[in-house]
Design an enzyme around this catalytic site. Structure first.
Site, PDB file in Angstrom:
ATOM      1  N   ARG A 116       0.806  -1.236   0.000  1.00 19.17           N
ATOM      2  CA  ARG A 116       0.000   0.000   0.000  1.00 19.17           C
ATOM      3  C   ARG A 116       0.834   1.278   0.000  1.00 19.17           C
ATOM      4  O   ARG A 116       0.367   2.331   0.435  1.00 19.17           O
ATOM      5  CB  ARG A 116      -0.992   0.018   1.163  1.00 19.17           C
ATOM      6  CG  ARG A 116      -1.993  -1.133   1.117  1.00 19.17           C
ATOM      7  CD  ARG A 116      -3.242  -0.870   1.921  1.00 19.17           C
ATOM      8  NE  ARG A 116      -4.097  -2.059   1.905  1.00 19.17           N
ATOM      9  CZ  ARG A 116      -4.022  -3.033   2.811  1.00 19.17           C
ATOM     10  NH1 ARG A 116      -3.173  -2.943   3.810  1.00 19.17           N
ATOM     11  NH2 ARG A 116      -4.805  -4.084   2.711  1.00 19.17           N
ATOM     12  N   LYS A 138       2.892  11.141 -11.958  1.00 19.42           N
ATOM     13  CA  LYS A 138       1.925  10.273 -12.653  1.00 19.42           C
ATOM     14  C   LYS A 138       2.587   8.928 -12.903  1.00 19.42           C
ATOM     15  O   LYS A 138       3.660   8.859 -13.502  1.00 19.42           O
ATOM     16  CB  LYS A 138       1.499  10.897 -13.989  1.00 19.42           C
ATOM     17  CG  LYS A 138       0.442  11.956 -13.851  1.00 19.42           C
ATOM     18  CD  LYS A 138      -0.179  12.258 -15.218  1.00 19.42           C
ATOM     19  CE  LYS A 138      -1.266  13.317 -15.091  1.00 19.42           C
ATOM     20  NZ  LYS A 138      -1.865  13.626 -16.413  1.00 19.42           N
ATOM     21  N   GLU A 180       8.262  16.344 -26.574  1.00 17.81           N
ATOM     22  CA  GLU A 180       7.730  16.829 -25.290  1.00 17.81           C
ATOM     23  C   GLU A 180       8.362  18.179 -24.918  1.00 17.81           C
ATOM     24  O   GLU A 180       7.731  19.005 -24.259  1.00 17.81           O
ATOM     25  CB  GLU A 180       7.968  15.806 -24.174  1.00 17.81           C
ATOM     26  CG  GLU A 180       7.232  14.471 -24.357  1.00 17.81           C
ATOM     27  CD  GLU A 180       5.764  14.483 -23.892  1.00 17.81           C
ATOM     28  OE1 GLU A 180       5.251  15.559 -23.538  1.00 17.81           O
ATOM     29  OE2 GLU A 180       5.137  13.400 -23.904  1.00 17.81           O
ATOM     30  N   LYS A 222       7.200  22.322 -16.255  1.00 17.44           N
ATOM     31  CA  LYS A 222       6.308  21.273 -15.764  1.00 17.44           C
ATOM     32  C   LYS A 222       6.084  21.408 -14.262  1.00 17.44           C
ATOM     33  O   LYS A 222       4.951  21.307 -13.783  1.00 17.44           O
ATOM     34  CB  LYS A 222       6.860  19.894 -16.097  1.00 17.44           C
ATOM     35  CG  LYS A 222       5.958  18.789 -15.553  1.00 17.44           C
ATOM     36  CD  LYS A 222       6.041  17.492 -16.290  1.00 17.44           C
ATOM     37  CE  LYS A 222       4.957  16.546 -15.796  1.00 17.44           C
ATOM     38  NZ  LYS A 222       4.988  15.245 -16.453  1.00 17.44           N
ATOM     39  N   GLU A 232      -4.465  17.086 -11.289  1.00 18.55           N
ATOM     40  CA  GLU A 232      -5.133  17.386 -12.544  1.00 18.55           C
ATOM     41  C   GLU A 232      -6.620  17.643 -12.401  1.00 18.55           C
ATOM     42  O   GLU A 232      -7.444  17.009 -13.061  1.00 18.55           O
ATOM     43  CB  GLU A 232      -4.871  16.255 -13.563  1.00 18.55           C
ATOM     44  CG  GLU A 232      -5.189  16.701 -14.991  1.00 18.55           C
ATOM     45  CD  GLU A 232      -4.616  15.764 -16.045  1.00 18.55           C
ATOM     46  OE1 GLU A 232      -3.430  15.410 -15.947  1.00 18.55           O
ATOM     47  OE2 GLU A 232      -5.358  15.406 -16.964  1.00 18.55           O
ATOM     48  N   ARG A 236      -3.444  21.318 -14.982  1.00 16.75           N
ATOM     49  CA  ARG A 236      -2.446  20.294 -15.308  1.00 16.75           C
ATOM     50  C   ARG A 236      -2.773  19.569 -16.613  1.00 16.75           C
ATOM     51  O   ARG A 236      -1.879  19.069 -17.296  1.00 16.75           O
ATOM     52  CB  ARG A 236      -2.325  19.274 -14.159  1.00 16.75           C
ATOM     53  CG  ARG A 236      -1.259  18.234 -14.452  1.00 16.75           C
ATOM     54  CD  ARG A 236      -0.875  17.362 -13.264  1.00 16.75           C
ATOM     55  NE  ARG A 236       0.127  16.404 -13.719  1.00 16.75           N
ATOM     56  CZ  ARG A 236       0.918  15.690 -12.939  1.00 16.75           C
ATOM     57  NH1 ARG A 236       0.821  15.829 -11.634  1.00 16.75           N
ATOM     58  NH2 ARG A 236       1.801  14.871 -13.439  1.00 16.75           N
ATOM     59  N   ASN A 240      -1.284  17.722 -21.375  1.00 16.74           N
ATOM     60  CA  ASN A 240      -1.697  16.668 -22.306  1.00 16.74           C
ATOM     61  C   ASN A 240      -1.834  17.172 -23.738  1.00 16.74           C
ATOM     62  O   ASN A 240      -2.391  16.474 -24.586  1.00 16.74           O
ATOM     63  CB  ASN A 240      -3.028  16.070 -21.859  1.00 16.74           C
ATOM     64  CG  ASN A 240      -2.853  15.259 -20.588  1.00 16.74           C
ATOM     65  OD1 ASN A 240      -1.956  14.451 -20.504  1.00 16.74           O
ATOM     66  ND2 ASN A 240      -3.704  15.511 -19.614  1.00 16.74           N
ATOM     67  N   HIS A 243      -1.697  14.821 -26.615  1.00 21.16           N
ATOM     68  CA  HIS A 243      -1.707  13.456 -26.085  1.00 21.16           C
ATOM     69  C   HIS A 243      -2.976  12.673 -26.420  1.00 21.16           C
ATOM     70  O   HIS A 243      -2.923  11.465 -26.566  1.00 21.16           O
ATOM     71  CB  HIS A 243      -1.491  13.477 -24.567  1.00 21.16           C
ATOM     72  CG  HIS A 243      -0.052  13.675 -24.186  1.00 21.16           C
ATOM     73  ND1 HIS A 243       0.676  14.770 -24.570  1.00 21.16           N
ATOM     74  CD2 HIS A 243       0.807  12.885 -23.479  1.00 21.16           C
ATOM     75  CE1 HIS A 243       1.918  14.666 -24.089  1.00 21.16           C
ATOM     76  NE2 HIS A 243       2.024  13.534 -23.431  1.00 21.16           N
ATOM     77  N   HIS A 247      -2.196   9.375 -28.049  1.00 23.88           N
ATOM     78  CA  HIS A 247      -2.546   8.101 -27.410  1.00 23.88           C
ATOM     79  C   HIS A 247      -3.407   7.244 -28.344  1.00 23.88           C
ATOM     80  O   HIS A 247      -3.263   6.026 -28.387  1.00 23.88           O
ATOM     81  CB  HIS A 247      -3.317   8.350 -26.109  1.00 23.88           C
ATOM     82  CG  HIS A 247      -2.437   8.770 -24.972  1.00 23.88           C
ATOM     83  ND1 HIS A 247      -2.933   9.172 -23.765  1.00 23.88           N
ATOM     84  CD2 HIS A 247      -1.094   8.840 -24.867  1.00 23.88           C
ATOM     85  CE1 HIS A 247      -1.935   9.483 -22.947  1.00 23.88           C
ATOM     86  NE2 HIS A 247      -0.810   9.292 -23.605  1.00 23.88           N
ATOM     87  N   HIS A 260       6.058   7.084 -27.936  1.00 18.85           N
ATOM     88  CA  HIS A 260       5.126   8.031 -27.326  1.00 18.85           C
ATOM     89  C   HIS A 260       5.363   9.457 -27.854  1.00 18.85           C
ATOM     90  O   HIS A 260       4.423  10.161 -28.232  1.00 18.85           O
ATOM     91  CB  HIS A 260       5.274   7.974 -25.805  1.00 18.85           C
ATOM     92  CG  HIS A 260       4.459   8.995 -25.089  1.00 18.85           C
ATOM     93  ND1 HIS A 260       3.082   9.015 -25.145  1.00 18.85           N
ATOM     94  CD2 HIS A 260       4.818  10.053 -24.314  1.00 18.85           C
ATOM     95  CE1 HIS A 260       2.625  10.041 -24.428  1.00 18.85           C
ATOM     96  NE2 HIS A 260       3.663  10.676 -23.916  1.00 18.85           N
TER      97      HIS A 260
END
Lengths: 355, 355
Positions: A116, A138, A180, A222, A232, A236, A240, A243, A247, A260
């Protein structure tokens, strides 16, 4: 060496950027007495031994994953847990991610879930991971139906960026990272975008001072956004940019066919194109963006054989979909990104057909 | 209907306990417009339809998992993600756990990870889940080498305990739940322990007023501890009384052979026995504890054929191990549990042999 800070209260952490940082004990202080390094089969022969020297006073072990986006799934993630449990790593363990974005995302997610939650350290070795995925917390894995759909927000203890690792990066990976980098210019940093236009050759030639500047500026841009909106709930999502389109291409072609960063490069062009179609940005700016992306040896168009219908279908599986409506990151100019669902879906379809 | 509160600042939530609560719209307010109910093949025919009526104004769907502890793993977890993604559930989704501890733990963990975190609601239908696992935000799955080793802390929006669901619970499951009820008495509530001694028959006969009292008292005892130490940096570990021994038995025999509550029952007896061996508690108290556990139709001894060596080996894979030393929850009397690693491991071995 440069030192930046990601300001997140109790979860704040430093980003170190410099040469010959691998193996420096002082930068990487784990919690507890046990360290598991997670890397991949490409990076391990190059940097694992050196990295281990920084943890000479700890119980250490390593997991070597296969290399590539297509291995970023729950099954491969479980290999990390197998080692942690069979080697009796307890809750006082720190994981170390040594590699690119896939290694970083998976190691961070394993750390978020093991017993955990245990801490982890990011040591990114690709430009893409250095300027983007290693910063901000992330973490996660892909699902066959959608990228990064299973994951957690889990901030690292620190990020150690050793510029020397870029010497072994292949050209295609370097360009993917530069996608990026360009993204930060487009979002809110026109000055940086202009700097990139005049330093593209230096970056592609791996000039250390240019790379150092670009990485630090990207991380700072960033960090500023993440500090304001860690989970987010708002701004934030600007990160993306490109993206949602990217994606869809990555998922549709099968993870790993396009890198990517290549998906993001195409995605930024599509976002720019659609923004112009909506009348928010000039065609001149679109051309300028595409020119810089091409200069960085990156693709700018939807791959042949990839239909608009498939693209739109895949875009509907995106974390920014709300009540069936897809929010997109679009541009009101270079350095002026916005998040919006105020657009005509028919115009989006037409804009994609145009490509 | 009784209403308790788990006080965790922004993450505080209510626990509702009463009859005929399933299907009551007012108790369960999801975020967003989409609800996925996760249940299992035993519970679905009994309560799924009724539960769905509470969400008539939402987009709903359901996932029906196989029933049993042996399905609490990453592979089965992925079935929840399959449905979420194929049915286009977005980040505004609320998951609902309808079932026992396995369903609750897995649904909570799926909620913690889906799109990096969506909310969830607990509707526990076994006594064990009602008095223990649905409260406190511990979620996760098992690994073949250790129970609950992969997971997250993720608090629910609310817990809805419908006492009527206990009418369909089989006797063995009812007893398993009573093991966790006894646990609260042992930890810090002598008065409750004494109440249990005099109400064992009523509980086993499923007397509603007795069950209602026992559930509310258990939830309150747990909520008090969780409110002080959400992430188990200290006192929350007391809630693991009997669990280190119990998990070893569960893992060693194969998940599902013994019910979790049965493992905990044996574990509490072993903890008491070892505490007496250390001179911390009288033999009279050990006998009193074993008598109550037997009265609840629960096992009190290590299963035949399960060796002490295997037991000790499996106990080393526990989240309370620190620097190779296993911390145990032991007793200084009924109602006086402590967490300690100050014991002679040889004495532990002898104490287990004695059993």
């Amino acid at each position: 060496m440069k030192k930046l800070q990601v300001d997140l209260g109790a979860r704040s952490y430093p980003i170190y950027i410099g040469e010959h940082l691998l193996g420096q004990t002082a930068l990487t202080t784990p919690y507890g007495q046990q360290v598991l390094i997670v890397t991949n089969e490409t990076v391990a022969p190059l940097y694992l031994k050196k990295t281990l020297t920084a943890f000479a006073n700890f119980k250490t072990d390593s997991v070597i994953l296969p290399d590539g986006e297509k291995y970023k799934n729950l099954t491969v993630l479980n290999k990390i847990f197998d080692t942690l449990l069979s080697q009796r790593f307890d809750r006082q363990t720190t994981l170390v991610a040594l590699g690119g974005g896939v290694v970083g995302d998976m190691t961070g997610f394993a750390a978020a879930c093991y017993q955990r939650g245990v801490p982890f350290i990011q040591i990114p070795t690709t430009l893409l991971a250095q300027v983007d995925s290693s910063v901000g917390g992330k973490t996660g894995v892909n699902h066959p139906l959608g990228k990064n759909m299973i994951g957690a927000f889990h901030q690292p203890l620190c990020v150690v960026i050793d510029l020397n690792t870029l010497q072994t990066l292949d050209d295609r990976q370097l360009s993917a990272g530069l996608a990026e980098v360009i993204k930060y210019g487009l979002i809110n940093d026109l000055e940086f975008f202009e700097w990139l236009e005049s330093h593209a050759e230096a970056l592609l030639a791996r000039d250390f001072s240019a790379l150092s500047f670009a990485i630090a500026r990207s991380c700072q841009d960033k960090a500023n956004i993440v500090a304001k909106d860690e989970r987010e709930s708002g701004q934030r999502a600007l990160l993306n940019l490109g993206h949602t389109f990217g994606h869809a291409i990555e998922t549709g072609l099968g993870y790993g066919v396009y890198l990517h960063g290549e998906g993001v490069a195409i995605g930024m062009c599509l976002a720019a194109q659609f923004s112009a179609r909506l009348g928010w940005m000039s065609e001149t700016d679109v051309t300028r963006i595409k020119r810089l992306i091409e200069k960085m040896v990156l693709p700018t168009r939807i791959p042949k054989g990839f239909t608009i219908e498939r693209m739109l279908e895949l875009m509907q599986v995106d974390k920014k979909v709300q009540a069936g409506k897809l929010r997109l990151v679009l541009l009101q100019g270079i350095g002026k990104a916005i998040i919006t669902d105020q657009y005509d879906p028919q115009l989006l379809r037409q804009s994609l057909k145009q490509d």
